[in-house]
Design an enzyme around this catalytic site. Sequence first.
Site, PDB file in Angstrom:
ATOM      1  N   ASP A  29       0.866  -1.186   0.000  1.00 57.89           N
ATOM      2  CA  ASP A  29       0.000   0.000   0.000  1.00 57.89           C
ATOM      3  C   ASP A  29       0.901   1.234   0.000  1.00 57.89           C
ATOM      4  O   ASP A  29       1.867   1.312   0.754  1.00 57.89           O
ATOM      5  CB  ASP A  29      -0.904  -0.002   1.239  1.00 57.89           C
ATOM      6  CG  ASP A  29      -2.027   1.019   1.127  1.00 57.89           C
ATOM      7  OD1 ASP A  29      -3.197   0.595   1.146  1.00 57.89           O
ATOM      8  OD2 ASP A  29      -1.742   2.229   1.031  1.00 57.89           O
ATOM      9  N   ILE A  30       0.581   2.201  -0.850  1.00 51.83           N
ATOM     10  CA  ILE A  30       1.432   3.387  -1.017  1.00 51.83           C
ATOM     11  C   ILE A  30       1.312   4.354   0.175  1.00 51.83           C
ATOM     12  O   ILE A  30       2.180   5.200   0.382  1.00 51.83           O
ATOM     13  CB  ILE A  30       1.103   4.118  -2.352  1.00 51.83           C
ATOM     14  CG1 ILE A  30       2.287   4.923  -2.852  1.00 51.83           C
ATOM     15  CG2 ILE A  30      -0.157   4.941  -2.269  1.00 51.83           C
ATOM     16  CD1 ILE A  30       3.499   4.108  -3.201  1.00 51.83           C
ATOM     17  N   HIS A  93      -9.851  -5.379  -2.882  1.00 50.39           N
ATOM     18  CA  HIS A  93      -8.500  -5.506  -2.323  1.00 50.39           C
ATOM     19  C   HIS A  93      -8.583  -5.851  -0.844  1.00 50.39           C
ATOM     20  O   HIS A  93      -9.367  -5.273  -0.100  1.00 50.39           O
ATOM     21  CB  HIS A  93      -7.656  -4.243  -2.538  1.00 50.39           C
ATOM     22  CG  HIS A  93      -8.337  -2.966  -2.162  1.00 50.39           C
ATOM     23  ND1 HIS A  93      -9.303  -2.370  -2.941  1.00 50.39           N
ATOM     24  CD2 HIS A  93      -8.205  -2.171  -1.079  1.00 50.39           C
ATOM     25  CE1 HIS A  93      -9.720  -1.270  -2.362  1.00 50.39           C
ATOM     26  NE2 HIS A  93      -9.075  -1.116  -1.221  1.00 50.39           N
ATOM     27  N   HIS A  95      -6.666  -5.728   2.634  1.00 50.27           N
ATOM     28  CA  HIS A  95      -5.565  -5.074   3.343  1.00 50.27           C
ATOM     29  C   HIS A  95      -4.961  -6.081   4.315  1.00 50.27           C
ATOM     30  O   HIS A  95      -5.685  -6.646   5.157  1.00 50.27           O
ATOM     31  CB  HIS A  95      -6.073  -3.885   4.180  1.00 50.27           C
ATOM     32  CG  HIS A  95      -6.590  -2.718   3.405  1.00 50.27           C
ATOM     33  ND1 HIS A  95      -5.818  -1.612   3.105  1.00 50.27           N
ATOM     34  CD2 HIS A  95      -7.810  -2.451   2.892  1.00 50.27           C
ATOM     35  CE1 HIS A  95      -6.542  -0.724   2.440  1.00 50.27           C
ATOM     36  NE2 HIS A  95      -7.758  -1.205   2.300  1.00 50.27           N
TER      37      HIS A  95
HETATM   38  P1  5GP Z   1      -9.897   1.512   0.397  1.00 52.31           P
HETATM   39  O1  5GP Z   1     -10.473   1.528  -1.013  1.00 52.31           O
HETATM   40  O2  5GP Z   1      -9.831   0.124   0.962  1.00 52.31           O
HETATM   41  O3  5GP Z   1     -10.593   2.473   1.309  1.00 52.31           O
HETATM   42  O4  5GP Z   1      -8.414   2.046   0.324  1.00 52.31           O
HETATM   43  C1  5GP Z   1      -7.620   1.959  -0.833  1.00 52.31           C
HETATM   44  C2  5GP Z   1      -6.181   1.752  -0.436  1.00 52.31           C
HETATM   45  O5  5GP Z   1      -5.405   1.742  -1.634  1.00 52.31           O
HETATM   46  C3  5GP Z   1      -5.593   2.852   0.473  1.00 52.31           C
HETATM   47  O6  5GP Z   1      -5.001   2.255   1.615  1.00 52.31           O
HETATM   48  C4  5GP Z   1      -4.569   3.563  -0.433  1.00 52.31           C
HETATM   49  O7  5GP Z   1      -3.433   3.992   0.272  1.00 52.31           O
HETATM   50  C5  5GP Z   1      -4.223   2.501  -1.450  1.00 52.31           C
HETATM   51  N1  5GP Z   1      -3.881   3.059  -2.760  1.00 52.31           N
HETATM   52  C6  5GP Z   1      -4.610   3.965  -3.469  1.00 52.31           C
HETATM   53  N2  5GP Z   1      -3.996   4.243  -4.639  1.00 52.31           N
HETATM   54  C7  5GP Z   1      -2.871   3.490  -4.668  1.00 52.31           C
HETATM   55  C8  5GP Z   1      -1.821   3.347  -5.626  1.00 52.31           C
HETATM   56  O8  5GP Z   1      -1.804   3.943  -6.682  1.00 52.31           O
HETATM   57  N3  5GP Z   1      -0.824   2.474  -5.311  1.00 52.31           N
HETATM   58  C9  5GP Z   1      -0.811   1.762  -4.137  1.00 52.31           C
HETATM   59  N4  5GP Z   1       0.221   0.938  -3.953  1.00 52.31           N
HETATM   60  N5  5GP Z   1      -1.783   1.877  -3.213  1.00 52.31           N
HETATM   61  C10 5GP Z   1      -2.808   2.741  -3.474  1.00 52.31           C
END
Ligand code: 5GP
Length: 130
Positions: A29-30, A93, A95
Amino acid sequence: MSSIFTKIINGEIPCYKIAENADFFAFLDINPNAKGHTLVIPKKEVNKLFDLDEETYKGLMNFSRKVALAIEKAVPCRRVGMTVIGLEVPHVHVHLIPLHSMQDMSFQHKVNLNDDEFRSIAKNISSFLA
Ligand code: 5GP
Protein backbone atom coordinates in the site's frame (compact mmCIF):
# COMPACT_ATOMS: atom_id res chain seq x y z
CA MET A 1 -12.11 2.60 -17.77
CA SER A 2 -9.57 0.43 -15.95
CA SER A 3 -9.22 0.80 -12.20
CA ILE A 4 -5.97 2.14 -10.80
CA PHE A 5 -5.23 -1.39 -9.58
CA THR A 6 -5.72 -2.90 -13.05
CA LYS A 7 -3.20 -0.31 -14.27
CA ILE A 8 -0.81 -1.52 -11.56
CA ILE A 9 -1.29 -5.16 -12.63
CA ASN A 10 -0.61 -4.17 -16.24
CA GLY A 11 2.54 -2.25 -15.26
CA GLU A 12 1.10 1.10 -16.41
CA ILE A 13 1.49 2.44 -12.85
CA PRO A 14 4.51 1.40 -10.76
CA CYS A 15 4.19 -0.47 -7.48
CA TYR A 16 6.27 -2.33 -4.92
CA LYS A 17 5.27 -5.83 -5.94
CA ILE A 18 5.24 -8.71 -3.46
CA ALA A 19 3.84 -11.62 -5.46
CA GLU A 20 1.72 -12.59 -8.43
CA ASN A 21 0.13 -15.67 -9.95
CA ALA A 22 -2.30 -16.14 -12.83
CA ASP A 23 -5.27 -14.73 -10.89
CA PHE A 24 -3.98 -12.63 -7.98
CA PHE A 25 -1.47 -9.85 -7.30
CA ALA A 26 0.01 -8.48 -4.05
CA PHE A 27 1.83 -5.17 -3.58
CA LEU A 28 2.59 -2.64 -0.85
CA ASP A 29 0.00 0.00 0.00
CA ILE A 30 1.43 3.39 -1.02
CA ASN A 31 0.05 5.10 2.11
CA PRO A 32 0.62 2.40 4.75
CA ASN A 33 -0.91 2.18 8.21
CA ALA A 34 2.22 0.28 9.24
CA LYS A 35 5.45 -0.91 7.68
CA GLY A 36 4.59 -3.91 5.47
CA HIS A 37 0.94 -2.93 4.85
CA THR A 38 0.08 -4.97 1.76
CA LEU A 39 -2.84 -5.10 -0.66
CA VAL A 40 -3.92 -8.36 -2.31
CA ILE A 41 -6.19 -8.13 -5.33
CA PRO A 42 -7.82 -10.42 -7.86
CA LYS A 43 -6.74 -9.62 -11.41
CA LYS A 44 -10.39 -9.81 -12.34
CA GLU A 45 -11.74 -6.29 -11.83
CA VAL A 46 -14.75 -6.51 -9.51
CA ASN A 47 -15.86 -3.65 -7.26
CA LYS A 48 -17.13 -5.40 -4.11
CA LEU A 49 -15.70 -8.41 -2.25
CA PHE A 50 -18.93 -10.32 -1.88
CA ASP A 51 -19.75 -9.90 -5.58
CA LEU A 52 -16.76 -12.10 -6.46
CA ASP A 53 -17.62 -15.54 -7.77
CA GLU A 54 -17.01 -18.19 -5.12
CA GLU A 55 -13.87 -19.62 -6.75
CA THR A 56 -12.21 -16.20 -7.00
CA TYR A 57 -13.26 -15.33 -3.43
CA LYS A 58 -11.72 -18.52 -2.05
CA GLY A 59 -8.63 -18.09 -4.23
CA LEU A 60 -8.19 -14.54 -2.95
CA MET A 61 -8.39 -15.73 0.66
CA ASN A 62 -5.88 -18.53 0.03
CA PHE A 63 -3.46 -16.21 -1.74
CA SER A 64 -3.88 -13.59 1.03
CA ARG A 65 -3.11 -16.21 3.66
CA LYS A 66 0.17 -17.13 1.94
CA VAL A 67 1.16 -13.49 1.72
CA ALA A 68 0.16 -12.85 5.36
CA LEU A 69 2.35 -15.73 6.56
CA ALA A 70 5.27 -14.25 4.62
CA ILE A 71 4.60 -10.78 6.11
CA GLU A 72 4.60 -12.29 9.59
CA LYS A 73 8.06 -13.75 8.96
CA ALA A 74 9.45 -10.62 7.33
CA VAL A 75 8.04 -7.82 9.46
CA PRO A 76 8.26 -7.76 13.28
CA CYS A 77 4.66 -7.52 14.54
CA ARG A 78 2.25 -9.09 17.00
CA ARG A 79 0.14 -10.51 14.15
CA VAL A 80 -1.15 -9.61 10.71
CA GLY A 81 -4.59 -8.01 10.60
CA MET A 82 -6.91 -8.29 7.61
CA THR A 83 -9.64 -5.95 6.48
CA VAL A 84 -11.58 -5.15 3.33
CA ILE A 85 -12.95 -1.65 2.82
CA GLY A 86 -12.90 -0.49 -0.79
CA LEU A 87 -14.45 2.96 -0.36
CA GLU A 88 -11.54 4.60 -2.19
CA VAL A 89 -10.68 2.13 -4.97
CA PRO A 90 -13.56 0.18 -6.58
CA HIS A 91 -11.46 -2.93 -7.27
CA VAL A 92 -11.55 -5.64 -4.59
CA HIS A 93 -8.50 -5.51 -2.32
CA VAL A 94 -7.61 -7.20 0.94
CA HIS A 95 -5.56 -5.07 3.34
CA LEU A 96 -2.94 -7.11 5.24
CA ILE A 97 -1.53 -4.98 8.05
CA PRO A 98 1.28 -5.93 10.46
CA LEU A 99 -0.17 -5.02 13.85
CA HIS A 100 1.56 -3.57 16.88
CA SER A 101 -1.60 -2.09 18.39
CA MET A 102 -5.27 -1.56 17.52
CA GLN A 103 -4.31 1.84 16.16
CA ASP A 104 -2.71 0.14 13.14
CA MET A 105 -6.18 -0.86 11.94
CA SER A 106 -7.60 2.65 12.25
CA PHE A 107 -6.46 4.15 8.90
CA GLN A 108 -5.91 7.42 10.82
CA HIS A 109 -2.31 6.79 11.76
CA LYS A 110 0.02 6.52 8.74
CA VAL A 111 3.75 5.86 8.41
CA ASN A 112 6.05 7.60 5.96
CA LEU A 113 8.48 5.39 4.10
CA ASN A 114 11.01 6.34 1.46
CA ASP A 115 11.63 4.52 -1.81
CA ASP A 116 14.51 2.46 -0.36
CA GLU A 117 12.38 1.36 2.60
CA PHE A 118 9.47 0.33 0.37
CA ARG A 119 11.85 -1.62 -1.90
CA SER A 120 13.54 -3.36 0.97
CA ILE A 121 10.27 -4.38 2.69
CA ALA A 122 8.81 -5.70 -0.58
CA LYS A 123 11.96 -7.71 -1.27
CA ASN A 124 12.04 -9.08 2.25
CA ILE A 125 8.38 -10.22 2.21
CA SER A 126 8.81 -11.70 -1.29
CA SER A 127 11.81 -13.72 -0.13
CA PHE A 128 9.56 -15.67 2.26
CA LEU A 129 7.23 -16.60 -0.61
CA ALA A 130 9.91 -17.99 -2.89
P1 5GP B 1 -9.90 1.51 0.40
O1 5GP B 1 -10.47 1.53 -1.01
O2 5GP B 1 -9.83 0.12 0.96
O3 5GP B 1 -10.59 2.47 1.31
O4 5GP B 1 -8.41 2.05 0.32
C1 5GP B 1 -7.62 1.96 -0.83
C2 5GP B 1 -6.18 1.75 -0.44
O5 5GP B 1 -5.41 1.74 -1.63
C3 5GP B 1 -5.59 2.85 0.47
O6 5GP B 1 -5.00 2.25 1.62
C4 5GP B 1 -4.57 3.56 -0.43
O7 5GP B 1 -3.43 3.99 0.27
C5 5GP B 1 -4.22 2.50 -1.45
N1 5GP B 1 -3.88 3.06 -2.76
C6 5GP B 1 -4.61 3.97 -3.47
N2 5GP B 1 -4.00 4.24 -4.64
C7 5GP B 1 -2.87 3.49 -4.67
C8 5GP B 1 -1.82 3.35 -5.63
O8 5GP B 1 -1.80 3.94 -6.68
N3 5GP B 1 -0.82 2.47 -5.31
C9 5GP B 1 -0.81 1.76 -4.14
N4 5GP B 1 0.22 0.94 -3.95
N5 5GP B 1 -1.78 1.88 -3.21
C10 5GP B 1 -2.81 2.74 -3.47
